[in-house]
Design a protein around this motif. Structure first.
Motif, PDB file in Angstrom:
ATOM      1  N   SER A  27      -0.428  26.177  10.270  1.00  0.00           N
ATOM      2  CA  SER A  27      -0.566  25.347  11.468  1.00  0.00           C
ATOM      3  C   SER A  27      -1.291  26.081  12.595  1.00  0.00           C
ATOM      4  O   SER A  27      -1.078  27.278  12.809  1.00  0.00           O
ATOM      5  CB  SER A  27       0.814  24.912  11.979  1.00  0.00           C
ATOM      6  OG  SER A  27       1.482  24.106  11.039  1.00  0.00           O
ATOM      7  N   VAL A  28      -2.139  25.334  13.303  1.00  0.00           N
ATOM      8  CA  VAL A  28      -2.748  25.793  14.549  1.00  0.00           C
ATOM      9  C   VAL A  28      -2.072  25.016  15.670  1.00  0.00           C
ATOM     10  O   VAL A  28      -2.105  23.781  15.690  1.00  0.00           O
ATOM     11  CB  VAL A  28      -4.267  25.540  14.569  1.00  0.00           C
ATOM     12  CG1 VAL A  28      -4.868  25.967  15.904  1.00  0.00           C
ATOM     13  CG2 VAL A  28      -4.943  26.283  13.422  1.00  0.00           C
ATOM     14  N   ILE A  29      -1.438  25.743  16.589  1.00  0.00           N
ATOM     15  CA  ILE A  29      -0.563  25.103  17.575  1.00  0.00           C
ATOM     16  C   ILE A  29      -1.000  25.472  18.983  1.00  0.00           C
ATOM     17  O   ILE A  29      -1.123  26.652  19.323  1.00  0.00           O
ATOM     18  CB  ILE A  29       0.900  25.544  17.350  1.00  0.00           C
ATOM     19  CG1 ILE A  29       1.327  25.216  15.925  1.00  0.00           C
ATOM     20  CG2 ILE A  29       1.818  24.861  18.358  1.00  0.00           C
ATOM     21  CD1 ILE A  29       2.503  26.018  15.435  1.00  0.00           C
ATOM     22  N   LEU A  30      -1.229  24.449  19.795  1.00  0.00           N
ATOM     23  CA  LEU A  30      -1.599  24.644  21.192  1.00  0.00           C
ATOM     24  C   LEU A  30      -0.337  24.708  22.036  1.00  0.00           C
ATOM     25  O   LEU A  30       0.479  23.776  22.027  1.00  0.00           O
ATOM     26  CB  LEU A  30      -2.494  23.487  21.662  1.00  0.00           C
ATOM     27  CG  LEU A  30      -2.961  23.522  23.114  1.00  0.00           C
ATOM     28  CD1 LEU A  30      -3.831  24.748  23.384  1.00  0.00           C
ATOM     29  CD2 LEU A  30      -3.707  22.231  23.471  1.00  0.00           C
ATOM     30  N   LEU A  31      -0.165  25.823  22.757  1.00  0.00           N
ATOM     31  CA  LEU A  31       0.935  25.975  23.708  1.00  0.00           C
ATOM     32  C   LEU A  31       0.338  25.796  25.091  1.00  0.00           C
ATOM     33  O   LEU A  31      -0.319  26.692  25.624  1.00  0.00           O
ATOM     34  CB  LEU A  31       1.576  27.362  23.583  1.00  0.00           C
ATOM     35  CG  LEU A  31       2.000  27.822  22.181  1.00  0.00           C
ATOM     36  CD1 LEU A  31       2.628  29.206  22.238  1.00  0.00           C
ATOM     37  CD2 LEU A  31       2.952  26.828  21.534  1.00  0.00           C
ATOM     38  N   ILE A  32       0.536  24.623  25.683  1.00  0.00           N
ATOM     39  CA  ILE A  32      -0.116  24.283  26.941  1.00  0.00           C
ATOM     40  C   ILE A  32       0.929  23.975  28.003  1.00  0.00           C
ATOM     41  O   ILE A  32       1.957  23.357  27.706  1.00  0.00           O
ATOM     42  CB  ILE A  32      -1.082  23.090  26.754  1.00  0.00           C
ATOM     43  CG1 ILE A  32      -1.864  22.814  28.028  1.00  0.00           C
ATOM     44  CG2 ILE A  32      -0.357  21.848  26.259  1.00  0.00           C
ATOM     45  CD1 ILE A  32      -2.998  21.806  27.858  1.00  0.00           C
ATOM     46  N   GLY A  33       0.687  24.421  29.224  1.00  0.00           N
ATOM     47  CA  GLY A  33       1.684  24.138  30.236  1.00  0.00           C
ATOM     48  C   GLY A  33       1.313  24.587  31.626  1.00  0.00           C
ATOM     49  O   GLY A  33       0.248  25.160  31.872  1.00  0.00           O
ATOM     50  N   SER A 165      -6.717  33.639  25.914  1.00  0.00           N
ATOM     51  CA  SER A 165      -6.221  32.276  25.851  1.00  0.00           C
ATOM     52  C   SER A 165      -7.400  31.318  25.808  1.00  0.00           C
ATOM     53  O   SER A 165      -8.526  31.704  26.089  1.00  0.00           O
ATOM     54  CB  SER A 165      -5.355  31.962  27.075  1.00  0.00           C
ATOM     55  OG  SER A 165      -6.171  31.988  28.245  1.00  0.00           O
ATOM     56  N   LEU A 166      -7.098  30.053  25.471  1.00  0.00           N
ATOM     57  CA  LEU A 166      -8.142  29.043  25.541  1.00  0.00           C
ATOM     58  C   LEU A 166      -8.608  28.839  26.973  1.00  0.00           C
ATOM     59  O   LEU A 166      -9.748  28.439  27.217  1.00  0.00           O
ATOM     60  CB  LEU A 166      -7.638  27.709  24.973  1.00  0.00           C
ATOM     61  CG  LEU A 166      -7.520  27.558  23.472  1.00  0.00           C
ATOM     62  CD1 LEU A 166      -7.425  26.093  23.108  1.00  0.00           C
ATOM     63  CD2 LEU A 166      -8.664  28.204  22.727  1.00  0.00           C
ATOM     64  N   TYR A 199      -1.148  30.535  17.375  1.00  0.00           N
ATOM     65  CA  TYR A 199      -0.783  30.003  18.677  1.00  0.00           C
ATOM     66  C   TYR A 199      -1.976  30.136  19.612  1.00  0.00           C
ATOM     67  O   TYR A 199      -2.550  31.224  19.750  1.00  0.00           O
ATOM     68  CB  TYR A 199       0.393  30.771  19.283  1.00  0.00           C
ATOM     69  CG  TYR A 199       1.722  30.578  18.593  1.00  0.00           C
ATOM     70  CD1 TYR A 199       2.153  29.330  18.167  1.00  0.00           C
ATOM     71  CD2 TYR A 199       2.580  31.665  18.393  1.00  0.00           C
ATOM     72  CE1 TYR A 199       3.377  29.164  17.545  1.00  0.00           C
ATOM     73  CE2 TYR A 199       3.809  31.512  17.782  1.00  0.00           C
ATOM     74  CZ  TYR A 199       4.207  30.254  17.357  1.00  0.00           C
ATOM     75  OH  TYR A 199       5.419  30.091  16.747  1.00  0.00           O
ATOM     76  N   LEU A 200      -2.327  29.048  20.280  1.00  0.00           N
ATOM     77  CA  LEU A 200      -3.402  29.045  21.263  1.00  0.00           C
ATOM     78  C   LEU A 200      -2.783  28.784  22.634  1.00  0.00           C
ATOM     79  O   LEU A 200      -2.214  27.701  22.856  1.00  0.00           O
ATOM     80  CB  LEU A 200      -4.417  27.953  20.944  1.00  0.00           C
ATOM     81  CG  LEU A 200      -4.992  27.925  19.522  1.00  0.00           C
ATOM     82  CD1 LEU A 200      -5.804  26.648  19.305  1.00  0.00           C
ATOM     83  CD2 LEU A 200      -5.862  29.148  19.272  1.00  0.00           C
ATOM     84  N   LEU A 201      -2.878  29.727  23.547  1.00  0.00           N
ATOM     85  CA  LEU A 201      -2.314  29.550  24.877  1.00  0.00           C
ATOM     86  C   LEU A 201      -3.330  28.876  25.797  1.00  0.00           C
ATOM     87  O   LEU A 201      -4.526  29.163  25.739  1.00  0.00           O
ATOM     88  CB  LEU A 201      -1.924  30.899  25.480  1.00  0.00           C
ATOM     89  CG  LEU A 201      -0.943  31.771  24.692  1.00  0.00           C
ATOM     90  CD1 LEU A 201      -0.608  33.026  25.480  1.00  0.00           C
ATOM     91  CD2 LEU A 201       0.318  31.010  24.335  1.00  0.00           C
ATOM     92  N   ASP A 220      -3.206  21.182  15.047  1.00  0.00           N
ATOM     93  CA  ASP A 220      -2.124  20.534  14.285  1.00  0.00           C
ATOM     94  C   ASP A 220      -0.987  20.069  15.171  1.00  0.00           C
ATOM     95  O   ASP A 220      -0.387  19.018  14.923  1.00  0.00           O
ATOM     96  CB  ASP A 220      -1.567  21.504  13.238  1.00  0.00           C
ATOM     97  CG  ASP A 220      -2.568  21.823  12.154  1.00  0.00           C
ATOM     98  OD1 ASP A 220      -2.933  20.903  11.400  1.00  0.00           O
ATOM     99  OD2 ASP A 220      -3.001  22.992  12.064  1.00  0.00           O
ATOM    100  N   GLY A 221      -0.655  20.873  16.164  1.00  0.00           N
ATOM    101  CA  GLY A 221       0.494  20.568  16.988  1.00  0.00           C
ATOM    102  C   GLY A 221       0.280  20.979  18.429  1.00  0.00           C
ATOM    103  O   GLY A 221      -0.478  21.904  18.719  1.00  0.00           O
ATOM    104  N   VAL A 222       0.950  20.267  19.339  1.00  0.00           N
ATOM    105  CA  VAL A 222       0.859  20.565  20.766  1.00  0.00           C
ATOM    106  C   VAL A 222       2.270  20.664  21.332  1.00  0.00           C
ATOM    107  O   VAL A 222       3.052  19.707  21.263  1.00  0.00           O
ATOM    108  CB  VAL A 222       0.077  19.478  21.528  1.00  0.00           C
ATOM    109  CG1 VAL A 222       0.015  19.809  23.020  1.00  0.00           C
ATOM    110  CG2 VAL A 222      -1.323  19.312  20.941  1.00  0.00           C
TER     111      VAL A 222
END
Length: 278
Positions: A27-33, A165-166, A199-201, A220-222
């Motif tokens: 999985s490629v997961i975006l951790l956004i906040g 990070s992104l 994990y992509l920050l 894949d996931g956010v």
């Protein structure tokens, strides 16, 4: 584990219990906040807890919980940065968490610093960006995204990879947002062969809503991390919710879980303290 899917623990034990042992491998997961809402601490906690277990396998159940499987751990832990040094990251972890966190990262995490490439052709002098040296440095002047692709191709297989990070990429003049989204789609496809977790920050609202949606739609996931205010006081609380993740959302909705209230402490890192039901 459901349908035989391999799951890699996040290191946030209560969350892992609710999502049946971790995120699906590949999985490629975006951790956004929001700034300071917990996405970085989530990544630090994940890397640190897995590193602790690799140093002390007998602590597996205590650190990761009984929902996780010992055979599911990634072989390697990589931290990719475009603007921070390894010393900066370790210093942040050292100031926020107890000794076991940063000692485990120093022992197990492999760091790749793209600062020299990132700041190339900018107003930032070379001496400020460091010499870019690391175990993986080659000294070549390969374009930034191509350098990232090359690194992942060589190292991402069965690994936990944190990309920090992104945000750095979307604000860089070197990077076209459409090209970045295309890269993420390719990464999403290839990650199924690599079998690890990426994990992509990213900071929320750093780009306009259309571009943010484009990036979210390329993974894949956010996971979204936000601050909330209480009506009866001026205090703020952190919470997290799964905005998109095909393999997780049906389960969470069946459990009527809308979001997770979270906190960050020195002994456990990022922690889920309770859930908010639908």
């Amino acid at each position: 584990m459901e349908n035989g899917t391999r799951r890699i623990p996040t290191g946030v034990s209560d969350f892992d219990t609710m999502i049946q042992g971790g995120f699906p491998a590949g999985s490629v997961i975006l951790l956004i906040g929001d700034i300071g809402a917990g996405q970085r601490e989530f990544a630090y906690t994940s890397a640190s807890k897995l590193a602790m277990v690799k140093d002390n396998p007998e602590m597996f159940d205590f650190l990761l919980g009984y929902a996780c499987k010992k055979e599911e751990l990634p072989e390697n832990i990589f931290y990719i940065s475009f603007s921070k040094s390894a010393e900066d990251i370790i210093r942040e972890v050292k100031s926020a968490f107890n000794e076991s966190f940063y000692k485990a990262l120093e022992s197990q995490m492999k760091f790749r610093d793209f600062s020299r490439t990132y700041f190339r052709n900018s107003i930032v002098p070379v001496k400020w960006s460091g010499d870019g040296s690391s175990l993986f440095s080659s000294g070549k002047t390969t374009p930034l995204l191509e350098s990232l692709v090359n690194f992942l191709d060589e190292n991402a297989e069965n690994s936990l990879v944190i990309v920090d990070s992104l945000t750095d990429l979307v604000i860089s003049k070197q990077v076209d947002i459409i090209e970045l989204a295309t890269l993420l789609r390719g990464m999403q496809r290839q990650s199924k062969k690599w079998g690890g977790i990426i994990y992509l920050l990213m900071t929320k609202d750093i780009v306009d809503s259309e571009k943010e949606i484009l990036l979210k739609d390329s993974v894949d996931g956010v996971l979204v991390f936000e601050w909330t205010h209480t009506y009866r006081s001026s205090s703020r609380r952190r919470h997290m919710y799964v905005e998109e993740f095909t393999s997780l959302l049906p389960h969470l909705e069946a459990e009527r879980i809308a979001r997770f209230n979270t906190e960050i402490n020195t002994t456990s890192g990022f922690v889920v303290i309770n859930t908010v039901n639908i």
